[in-house]
Scaffold this motif. Structure first.
Motif, PDB file in Angstrom:
ATOM      1  N   GLN A 246       0.824  -1.205   0.000  1.00  0.00           N
ATOM      2  CA  GLN A 246       0.000   0.000   0.000  1.00  0.00           C
ATOM      3  C   GLN A 246       0.862   1.260   0.000  1.00  0.00           C
ATOM      4  N   ARG A 247       1.938   1.248   0.776  1.00  0.00           N
ATOM      5  CA  ARG A 247       2.816   2.423   0.794  1.00  0.00           C
ATOM      6  C   ARG A 247       3.448   2.659  -0.562  1.00  0.00           C
ATOM      7  N   LEU A 250       0.717   3.883  -2.990  1.00  0.00           N
ATOM      8  CA  LEU A 250       0.271   5.236  -2.653  1.00  0.00           C
ATOM      9  C   LEU A 250       1.347   6.261  -2.996  1.00  0.00           C
ATOM     10  N   GLN A 254       0.902   9.370  -5.575  1.00  0.00           N
ATOM     11  CA  GLN A 254       1.224  10.753  -5.225  1.00  0.00           C
ATOM     12  C   GLN A 254       2.133  11.391  -6.270  1.00  0.00           C
ATOM     13  N   LEU A 299      -6.551  10.914  -4.156  1.00  0.00           N
ATOM     14  CA  LEU A 299      -5.677  10.189  -3.234  1.00  0.00           C
ATOM     15  C   LEU A 299      -6.503   9.367  -2.239  1.00  0.00           C
ATOM     16  N   ASN A 300      -7.603   9.926  -1.765  1.00  0.00           N
ATOM     17  CA  ASN A 300      -8.475   9.174  -0.859  1.00  0.00           C
ATOM     18  C   ASN A 300      -9.128   7.999  -1.574  1.00  0.00           C
ATOM     19  N   GLU A 302      -7.836   6.377  -4.062  1.00  0.00           N
ATOM     20  CA  GLU A 302      -6.785   5.373  -4.234  1.00  0.00           C
ATOM     21  C   GLU A 302      -6.511   4.638  -2.919  1.00  0.00           C
ATOM     22  N   ARG A 303      -6.563   5.388  -1.822  1.00  0.00           N
ATOM     23  CA  ARG A 303      -6.345   4.748  -0.516  1.00  0.00           C
ATOM     24  C   ARG A 303      -7.447   3.729  -0.220  1.00  0.00           C
ATOM     25  N   ARG A 304      -8.698   4.077  -0.533  1.00  0.00           N
ATOM     26  CA  ARG A 304      -9.803   3.134  -0.329  1.00  0.00           C
ATOM     27  C   ARG A 304      -9.665   1.925  -1.248  1.00  0.00           C
ATOM     28  N   GLN A 307      -7.038  -0.264   0.178  1.00  0.00           N
ATOM     29  CA  GLN A 307      -7.531  -0.953   1.363  1.00  0.00           C
ATOM     30  C   GLN A 307      -8.407  -2.138   0.978  1.00  0.00           C
TER      31      GLN A 307
END
Length: 681
Positions: A246-247, A250, A254, A299-300, A302-304, A307
């Motif tokens: 994930q890091r 992400l 970015q 970005l949110n 992509e984070r979801r 996850q």
């Protein structure tokens, strides 16, 4: 009316709803039973539903008959025992509070809130003393749950850990000695991964005739907790890999958004120009705000997505399905994890879709209890030793050297700090640790240790004063009077502190004049060995927390202190003895007498402490002996490796070679990088 609503309907079928249990719940329950914990169920569900879940997780044994405490058949009739399964309401046995424990030996007992009230009334409250015989309490109101826990505490002397997730569990969570709240919103996570059955293909649970709290024996004992530990390690590995993926993803997103930021700003400016709008300062500010909000939203999103792609480490099949959904770009409803009323009432909250944190609480609680007790023992014994040393030296007109106090404090401070970082073991032992400072095994042991330490210290003082004689003692006293050490030291320290020069303050302490003498040397060596003995004797690790050889910082600091005492006693490095103001011993006979006192402080207190445990707590002593006998030479290898690493670091730093230091640093980084979990492409 219901008759009109249900009129003229065509039967289409049944809809069945299932609330699945977490896949690791049977392992947790079995691990608790194996470690002599009693496990029961308090629920508002129907008795049959509760019994099904109890069998599924191992609270009730498969093939063992179940009896349900039911209300009387008529008004004013006493309660009775009926079959919990089968649909028959026939009385199996009349209720008698005196026979509850006998029935529990051959049956799994169940009760409801209403039947329990009837039994309390019929027995005059006597049944409340036998609530630990019941496995399942169904159809319980919130007040009924709290009452059951309160009676277990008051009538049975039990320590209760309650686990719940709803508002109807608040009273029980507050009443329990330990409350663990479960967060809601995880959905069906952790309901399909792993096998809930044991090695023989049967669900884990208490064996026939085994009540909760009894120790499981035989080849199947302790298997559940080992499986739970393996699963925990595997989940931690998966979580580490998922977090790394994930890091990385992400970070790439970015960079992609930052690269697109200038293009988005230019597109917005061109759009305003085509519309004939002026691109002034405020226009640029508004465009930058819009672009920032767009970047934050993407970005949110992509984070979801990440996850959903990597978040579920419990269920392999559902994880694969989530990856397919995320890769296709379809919407995926992530579980909304939210705290409820239970989190407000309970002191602990589990953040995972599992009850495995019960095991963690018990392990960590035992470790914290032992650590707190042992720190109190060490504090009291070391305070007594230090007070006697100050008194003995003051009566003879002597004192301790600042350099000696600095040298011993460094090593003992490291040991004390390492002592506070005690770590629980990965297995719950059936035997409970001692939990009271005034337990005879602890109190009598401390009294005996104090007596041995004071005897050794008094003997050392007498030996030194007899060897020195009145003339040398008077010389020491006169030296201290002539130099006025205390006034000089305070004046130098105050001056250095006023100027804010901490280096000058330290040098002032280090350079304080001191006359080395035999009394001070004997007291310093014996006192240091006694402080080490206090740590060694009173540190009781396994079977409840990591042993002293597993606490590498504590082991190395204690080992260094013992070696330092031996080196200083034999004056292996005379320059070192001179540096910390130690006077040479007159002969080998005197040296061996001092070393005998050191041995008594170390070995004598250890033997006395273990004798006290053997006499006043034989079960605890046997558990400690069993753990000691299971230690192998290979178990000591990590401590030896840590010692080797420390020696290598000291050699590298002592060499003063900058290239060797830099090379060692990069080698250490490469070794650590090799230990990181590999990420699948």
């Amino acid at each position: 009316p219901r008759a009109q609503v249900e009129e003229a309907l065509d039967f289409a079928g049944f809809i069945a709803f299932a609330c699945k249990t977490r896949s690791d719940s049977p392992m947790v329950v079995s691990a608790l039973l194996e470690s002599a914990h009693a496990v029961g169920m308090l629920t508002g569900d129907a008795p049959l539903t509760a019994l099904h879940v109890a069998k599924e997780v191992g609270i009730c044994a498969e093939g063992r008959p179940e009896l349900l405490l039911a209300e009387g058949q008529g008004q004013g009739e006493p309660p009775r025992w009926v079959r919990a399964v089968g649909g028959s309401d026939a009385t199996v046995a009349p209720f008698d509070a005196a026979s509850v424990r006998a029935l529990a030996a051959d049956h799994d007992l169940m009760a409801t809130d209403a039947s329990l009230d009837a039994a309390v009334e019929a027995s005059g409250g006597a049944v409340l003393g036998d609530l630990d015989c019941f496995k399942v309490f169904a159809r319980m109101h919130p007040q009924g749950k709290a009452r059951v826990i309160r009676m277990l505490q008051e009538r049975n002397g039990r320590r209760v850990l309650m686990c719940g997730d709803g508002g109807n569990d608040v009273g029980a969570l507050k009443q329990a000695d330990v409350g663990l709240a479960l967060l809601s919103g995880y959905g069906d996570q952790n309901t399909s991964g792993g096998d809930a059955k044991g090695a023989e293909g049967q669900r884990p649970g208490p064996a026939d005739g085994q009540q909760g709290g009894e120790v499981a024996e035989g080849p199947g004992a302790a298997k559940a907790e080992e499986a739970l530990n393996r699963q925990t390690m595997e989940l931690a590995r998966k979580a580490a890999v998922a977090a790394q993926l994930q890091r990385a993803a992400l970070s790439a997103k970015q960079k992609e958004l930052q690269a697109s930021q200038a293009r988005w700003i230019q597109e917005a400016l061109d759009a305003r120009a085509q519309q004939g709008l002026e691109n002034g300062v405020w226009a640029h500010v508004e465009i930058l705000k819009q672009v920032t909000n767009r970047m934050r939203k993407e970005l949110n999103d992509e984070r979801r997505r990440l996850q959903a792609l990597h978040g579920n480490v419990y269920d392999a099949q559902k994880d694969a399905l989530a990856k397919m959904t995320a890769e296709l770009g379809a919407d995926s409803d992530l579980p909304l994890v939210r705290p409820g009323d239970a989190s407000v009432a309970a002191p602990f909250t589990s953040r995972s879709p599992s009850v495995r944190n019960i095991v963690d609480l018990i392990r960590q609680g035992r470790c914290t209890l032992l650590s707190a007790l042992q720190q109190q023992q060490i504090m009291m014994l070391e305070s007594l030793i230090n007070a006697y040393v100050l008194s003995a030296l003051s009566l003879e007109g002597a004192r301790s050297s600042e350099r000696q106090m600095i040298a011993s404090s460094w090593l003992l401070m490291t040991a004390s700090i390492a002592f506070s970082y005690a770590t629980p073991v990965d297995k719950m032992h059936p035997e409970r640790p001692l939990r009271r400072l005034f337990h005879p095994a602890i109190f009598v042991s401390m009294a005996g240790q104090a007596a041995l330490h004071l005897y050794c210290m008094r003997s050392a003082v007498n030996m030194a004063t007899e060897e020195m004689g009145p003339a040398k003692l008077a010389e020491v006293v006169e030296f201290h009077r002539r130099e006025r050490l205390r006034e000089m030291k305070e004046a130098q320290q105050e001056k250095a502190m006023e100027e804010g020069d901490w280096v000058a303050a330290s040098l002032a302490i280090w350079s304080t004049p001191f006359l080395p003498n035999l009394l001070n040397t004997c007291v310093f060596l014996v006192e240091t060995s006694q402080c080490v003995a206090v740590l060694l004797v009173n540190y009781k690790g396994r079977p409840w927390m990591k042993g002293i050889t597993e606490n590498h910082a504590l082991f190395l600091s204690v080992f260094a202190t013992v070696v330092a005492c031996a080196v200083l006693s034999w004056s292996v490095f005379p320059e070192l003895n001179e540096l910390i103001h130690l006077a040479p011993f007159p002969d080998d006979g005197f040296r061996w007498r001092v070393m005998f006192l050191v041995f008594v402080s170390l070995g004598g207190t250890f033997v006395w402490d273990r004798i006290c445990i053997k006499v006043f707590a034989p079960n605890v002593f046997q558990a400690m002996v069993d753990e000691a006998m299971s230690v192998k030479l290979t178990d000591l290898l990590p401590a030896v490796q840590s010692l080797g690493k420390v020696l290598i670091v000291l050699v590298v730093l002592g060499s003063g070679n900058i290239f060797l230091m830099v090379g060692g640093y990069f080698l250490w980084k490469r070794i650590n990088a090799a230990k990181q979990p590999a990420v699948a492409p």
